[in-house]
Design a protein around this motif. Structure first.
Motif, short mmCIF file in Angstrom:
data_model
loop_
_atom_site.label_atom_id
_atom_site.label_comp_id
_atom_site.label_asym_id
_atom_site.label_seq_id
_atom_site.Cartn_x
_atom_site.Cartn_y
_atom_site.Cartn_z
N LYS A 148 -22.63 -21.90 -1.52
CA LYS A 148 -23.97 -22.34 -1.89
C LYS A 148 -24.45 -23.41 -0.92
O LYS A 148 -23.65 -24.15 -0.34
CB LYS A 148 -23.98 -22.89 -3.32
CG LYS A 148 -23.75 -21.83 -4.38
CD LYS A 148 -23.93 -22.38 -5.77
CE LYS A 148 -23.77 -21.29 -6.82
NZ LYS A 148 -23.96 -21.82 -8.21
N THR A 149 -25.77 -23.49 -0.76
CA THR A 149 -26.36 -24.47 0.14
C THR A 149 -27.23 -25.45 -0.65
O THR A 149 -27.47 -25.26 -1.84
CB THR A 149 -27.23 -23.78 1.20
OG1 THR A 149 -28.36 -23.17 0.56
CG2 THR A 149 -26.44 -22.71 1.95
N ALA A 150 -27.69 -26.47 0.03
CA ALA A 150 -28.51 -27.49 -0.61
C ALA A 150 -29.79 -26.90 -1.20
O ALA A 150 -30.34 -27.42 -2.18
CB ALA A 150 -28.84 -28.60 0.38
N SER A 151 -30.27 -25.80 -0.63
CA SER A 151 -31.48 -25.14 -1.13
C SER A 151 -31.17 -24.14 -2.24
O SER A 151 -32.03 -23.37 -2.66
CB SER A 151 -32.21 -24.43 0.01
OG SER A 151 -31.36 -23.49 0.63
N ASP A 152 -29.92 -24.13 -2.71
CA ASP A 152 -29.46 -23.29 -3.81
C ASP A 152 -29.42 -21.82 -3.45
O ASP A 152 -29.48 -20.95 -4.33
CB ASP A 152 -30.30 -23.52 -5.07
CG ASP A 152 -29.52 -23.21 -6.35
OD1 ASP A 152 -28.29 -23.40 -6.33
OD2 ASP A 152 -30.13 -22.78 -7.34
#
Length: 216
Positions: free
Chosen positions: A119-123
């Motif tokens: 997963k990334t910070a931008s979901d």
């Protein structure tokens, strides 16, 4: 930079918002869970959508297993994605990843297997799944269960902006409910690659999409 690399190497999942029909059906199934915590699945929507709905709306994490009779999870010595040993119960907040662990018959795994939900910070969510040739050739899929566990007992294993969706609980814990799973529930079945047992993880990642692009 990191997000761009992940997007290049792995498959990104894109989901729509839950519809009113999904919400109604999922809530009805939750109300009708039997006395042993088993969910009777009665919906045309894929099971990973139900799992994600529960995770996002009922403060749960999930654990996929070949075993269908677990009434208590015990702390075990395991390894995080970065190789760090930990004594814990593992879980995630992702329906597709938990389904993979429910249906992969670990008794048929030869050498190793590689997989992840990042997963990334931008979901955004990205996946990779890879088995060795002997494992893949053995038809290593079985039936299993996805167990739902209270999220408050778990902590994320890293605080980086891009991370493996690993959560750990450092004490024994009882599941709240469970959902039966089979290989037809794994929507990434045609995205499972084959790698050489001794190749580097970096090479497995680099070749992942190339190895799966011709699959239907």
């Amino acid at each position: 930079m990191i997000s761009s690399l992940i997007k290049t190497l792995f498959y990104r999942r894109t989901d729509a918002m839950f519809t009113d029909q999904e919400t109604a059906e999922f809530e009805l199934m939750l109300r009708n869970t039997d006395s042993e915590g088993s969910v009777r699945y009665e919906s045309k929507f894929p099971k990973y959508r139900f799992i994600d709905y529960v995770v996002q709306n009922k403060n749960m994490v999930v654990h996929g297993s070949n075993r269908t009779d677990i009434d208590q999870f015990e702390v075990r010595r395991q390894t995080l994605f970065n190789g760090q040993p930990v004594e814990a119960v593992f879980a995630s907040k992702d329906g597709i990843w938990s389904i993979f662990y429910a249906i992969l018959d670990r008794s048929k795994v030869v050498y190793n297997f590689r997989n992840g939900c990042i997963k990334t910070a931008s979901d955004m969510r990205y996946y990779f799944f890879s088995l060795t040739e002997p494992t893949y050739a053995s038809d290593p899929w079985t039936t299993g269960s996805v167990y739902f566990l209270p999220a408050d007992a778990f902590e994320r294993t890293t605080r980086s902006k891009a991370y493996f969706d690993e959560w750990v609980c450092r004490q024994r814990i009882h599941p709240v409910m469970k959902l039966s799973i089979n290989k037809e529930d794994f929507v990434y079945l045609n995205k499972v690659a084959v790698h050489k047992p001794n190749e580097s993880i970096a090479l497995t990642w680099l070749l992942y999409k190339f190895r799966t692009r011709s699959k239907r």
